[in-house]
Design a protein around this motif. Structure first.
Motif, short mmCIF file in Angstrom:
data_model
loop_
_atom_site.label_atom_id
_atom_site.label_comp_id
_atom_site.label_asym_id
_atom_site.label_seq_id
_atom_site.Cartn_x
_atom_site.Cartn_y
_atom_site.Cartn_z
N ASP A 31 0.89 -1.25 -0.05
CA ASP A 31 -0.01 -0.07 0.10
C ASP A 31 0.89 1.31 -0.02
OD1 ASP A 31 -2.35 -1.72 -0.01
OD2 ASP A 31 -2.44 -1.38 2.16
N ALA A 32 2.00 1.34 0.61
CA ALA A 32 2.98 2.58 0.69
C ALA A 32 3.52 2.59 -0.58
CB ALA A 32 3.83 2.14 1.72
N THR A 33 3.81 1.64 -1.33
CA THR A 33 4.13 1.95 -2.82
C THR A 33 3.18 2.35 -3.70
OG1 THR A 33 3.69 -0.14 -3.58
CG2 THR A 33 5.70 0.05 -2.42
N LYS A 34 1.97 2.45 -3.26
CA LYS A 34 0.84 2.94 -4.29
C LYS A 34 0.65 4.46 -3.71
CE LYS A 34 -0.93 -1.72 -4.81
NZ LYS A 34 -2.25 -2.23 -4.89
N LYS A 35 1.27 5.16 -2.74
CA LYS A 35 1.03 6.43 -2.42
C LYS A 35 1.51 7.40 -3.26
CE LYS A 35 0.00 5.44 2.76
NZ LYS A 35 0.56 5.34 4.00
N PRO A 36 1.05 8.62 -3.46
CA PRO A 36 1.52 9.61 -4.29
C PRO A 36 3.19 9.76 -3.91
CG PRO A 36 -0.65 10.41 -3.66
CD PRO A 36 -0.36 9.06 -2.89
N ALA A 37 3.34 9.92 -2.46
CA ALA A 37 4.80 10.21 -2.29
C ALA A 37 5.68 9.36 -2.69
CB ALA A 37 4.66 10.29 -0.83
N PHE A 38 5.20 8.12 -3.08
CA PHE A 38 6.32 7.00 -3.76
C PHE A 38 6.02 7.05 -4.99
CE2 PHE A 38 7.84 2.86 -4.85
CZ PHE A 38 8.45 2.61 -3.94
N ASN A 39 6.99 7.91 -5.79
CA ASN A 39 6.35 8.38 -7.33
C ASN A 39 7.45 7.47 -8.34
OD1 ASN A 39 8.74 9.71 -6.62
ND2 ASN A 39 7.86 11.67 -7.39
N VAL A 40 8.02 6.52 -8.00
CA VAL A 40 8.95 5.60 -8.86
C VAL A 40 8.42 4.69 -9.66
CG1 VAL A 40 11.10 4.41 -8.84
CG2 VAL A 40 10.61 6.12 -7.09
N PRO A 41 8.45 4.69 -10.71
CA PRO A 41 7.58 3.65 -11.73
C PRO A 41 7.84 2.30 -11.29
CG PRO A 41 8.74 5.25 -13.02
CD PRO A 41 9.16 5.35 -11.65
N LYS A 42 6.88 1.33 -11.26
CA LYS A 42 6.94 -0.12 -10.77
C LYS A 42 7.81 -0.67 -11.90
CE LYS A 42 4.03 -3.88 -9.05
NZ LYS A 42 2.80 -4.39 -9.15
N PRO A 43 8.89 -1.65 -11.57
CA PRO A 43 9.60 -2.22 -12.44
C PRO A 43 9.01 -3.60 -13.06
CG PRO A 43 10.55 -2.75 -10.27
CD PRO A 43 9.45 -1.72 -10.28
N SER A 44 9.67 -4.28 -14.01
CA SER A 44 9.19 -5.28 -14.62
C SER A 44 9.68 -6.53 -14.02
CB SER A 44 9.51 -5.18 -16.03
OG SER A 44 10.84 -5.26 -16.48
N LEU A 45 10.49 -6.46 -13.09
CA LEU A 45 10.79 -7.79 -12.25
C LEU A 45 9.77 -8.68 -11.79
CD1 LEU A 45 13.55 -5.92 -9.81
CD2 LEU A 45 14.05 -7.11 -12.09
N LEU A 46 10.17 -9.99 -12.10
CA LEU A 46 9.25 -11.01 -11.66
C LEU A 46 8.57 -10.77 -10.33
CD1 LEU A 46 8.04 -13.76 -12.60
CD2 LEU A 46 10.20 -14.73 -11.54
N MET A 47 9.22 -10.43 -9.32
CA MET A 47 8.79 -10.55 -8.13
C MET A 47 7.71 -9.50 -8.02
SD MET A 47 12.03 -10.84 -5.44
CE MET A 47 12.64 -9.06 -5.97
N PHE A 48 7.63 -8.45 -8.70
CA PHE A 48 6.54 -7.40 -8.57
C PHE A 48 5.38 -7.41 -9.71
CE2 PHE A 48 10.78 -5.27 -7.21
CZ PHE A 48 10.32 -5.31 -5.65
N GLU A 49 5.43 -8.42 -10.26
CA GLU A 49 4.45 -8.76 -11.50
C GLU A 49 3.07 -8.99 -11.02
OE1 GLU A 49 5.62 -11.91 -14.21
OE2 GLU A 49 7.10 -10.55 -15.28
N LYS A 50 2.03 -8.57 -11.70
CA LYS A 50 0.69 -8.56 -11.28
C LYS A 50 0.39 -8.41 -9.98
CE LYS A 50 0.29 -12.22 -14.83
NZ LYS A 50 -0.07 -13.60 -15.37
N GLU A 51 -0.26 -9.13 -9.18
CA GLU A 51 -0.68 -9.01 -7.84
C GLU A 51 0.21 -9.73 -6.74
OE1 GLU A 51 -2.63 -6.57 -7.01
OE2 GLU A 51 -2.66 -6.15 -9.00
N SER A 52 1.49 -10.03 -7.18
CA SER A 52 2.43 -11.12 -6.44
C SER A 52 2.83 -10.10 -5.39
CB SER A 52 3.42 -11.38 -7.49
OG SER A 52 4.43 -12.18 -6.39
N THR A 53 2.67 -10.74 -4.04
CA THR A 53 3.31 -10.43 -2.85
C THR A 53 4.73 -10.93 -2.52
OG1 THR A 53 2.48 -12.24 -1.33
CG2 THR A 53 1.15 -10.24 -1.73
N GLU A 54 5.16 -11.69 -3.65
CA GLU A 54 6.67 -12.44 -3.45
C GLU A 54 7.64 -11.37 -3.00
OE1 GLU A 54 9.93 -14.80 -5.75
OE2 GLU A 54 7.87 -14.70 -6.52
N GLY A 55 7.88 -10.34 -3.97
CA GLY A 55 8.93 -9.50 -3.93
C GLY A 55 8.82 -8.67 -2.32
N TYR A 56 7.70 -8.20 -2.08
CA TYR A 56 7.63 -7.38 -0.78
C TYR A 56 7.80 -8.30 0.31
CZ TYR A 56 5.53 -4.57 -4.62
OH TYR A 56 5.20 -3.90 -5.73
#
Length: 306
Positions: free
Chosen positions: A25-50
């Motif tokens: 949720d913190a990564t979706k806030k306006p203050a966190f304005n870095v584009p989400k990367p295409s790394l496998l861990m962050f794909e779709k709705e995966s929680t693995e990377g986090y």
């Protein structure tokens, strides 16, 4: 296990799930304005990377958020460059670094193998950017082939076998290279390595590691295992099962030959007698099929060295 202990473990697990969701949720806030990367861990709705970042930081939300932001920023800046670096290196030199996936262990975890004798570029000539590009490519794609279950919470782990045959001691004169590769992997793929097995090592290598390991965490150092030659066969059988253990023993034996056979030098090419690209099951399912399964891409030299 007693019911009371199970209840406590379930409470801890639920608390961890809540904390992981707070990080997402913190990564979706306006203050966190870095584009989400295409790394496998962050794909779709995966929680693995986090989940991994929370584990890496001892479940410190703020520290995990800083790591995630750094990973996002690195990928945003370096992602396109990695692809260009790999294309430049491997279109000219398919055997640049021999680290590659070769199969799976008994639990379905990807197994990576590297033999210094097969590297076409000597350690003294390795470039930091090239090594980082290669390692991130292999780590990312090992995850895409994973046969593990429940990767959301356990993470896609892999086993690394480092065959020190042909080791060039000049690598020890480049500690910055070793540290930068390690730091980048920890940033992008925390806890990705379950264990690293070093084989065919010399006493010089073991002694030097005793000095180098002070630069790494105790958790990382605990995953590095020196496997004596006398127990190699038993260790392979225990960790990898018959099919991959048989392939590894053949590969290790061939890589000890001097001079190295042309088929072993060109480890990225198919060979009918012994295929150095990997174990039969891995090759059949991930290399020889039309296209690559689940978006998995193999060692970058395989594409350019066919």
């Amino acid at each position: 296990m007693a019911e009371a202990e199970q209840a406590i473990l379930m409470q801890i697990k639920e608390m961890h799930r809540t904390m992981v969701q707070e990080l997402i949720d913190a990564t979706k806030k306006p203050a966190f304005n870095v584009p989400k990367p295409s790394l496998l861990m962050f794909e779709k709705e995966s929680t693995e990377g986090y989940w991994r970042y929370m584990e890496q930081t001892g479940w410190d939300l703020e520290a995990a958020l800083r790591m995630v932001q750094s990973a996002y920023e690195w990928q945003s800046k370096m992602g396109p460059a990695v692809r260009d670096i790999l294309k430049g290196l491997y279109s000219r030199n398919p055997g640049y670094i021999s680290l590659r996936q070769v199969g799976f262990d008994t639990r379905g975890r990807p197994v990576l193998y590297c033999c210094f004798a097969q590297n076409s570029v000597k350690s003294a000539d390795l470039a930091v950017d090239g090594v980082i590009a290669h390692f991130t490519h292999v780590a990312e794609n090992a995850g895409r082939s994973s046969l593990q279950k429940n990767v959301e919470e356990t993470g896609r782990k892999c086993i690394v076998v480092i065959d020190c045959t042909g080791f060039d001691s000049r690598l020890f004169t480049k500690p910055d290279l070793i540290l930068k590769v390690h730091q980048t992997l920890v940033l992008l793929y925390p806890n990705v390595i379950e264990s690293t097995l070093l084989i065919n090592y010399t006493q010089v290598i073991r002694n030097t590691w005793s000095t180098l390991k002070t630069s790494f965490s105790d958790e990382f150092n605990a995953k590095v295992k020196f496997v004596p030659t006398a127990t190699l066969s038993a260790t392979f059988s225990e960790h990898f099962g018959l099919e991959l253990a048989t392939w590894l023993q053949a590969e290790v034996k061939l890589n000890k030959e001097e001079p190295l056979a042309p088929s072993q030098v060109s480890f990225y090419k198919k060979n009918d007698t012994h295929d150095p690209r990997g174990s039969p099951i891995y090759v059949a399912n991930y290399l020889d099929k039309e296209g690559f399964v689940s978006g998995h891409r193999p060692h970058p030299g395989i594409g350019y060295g066919r």
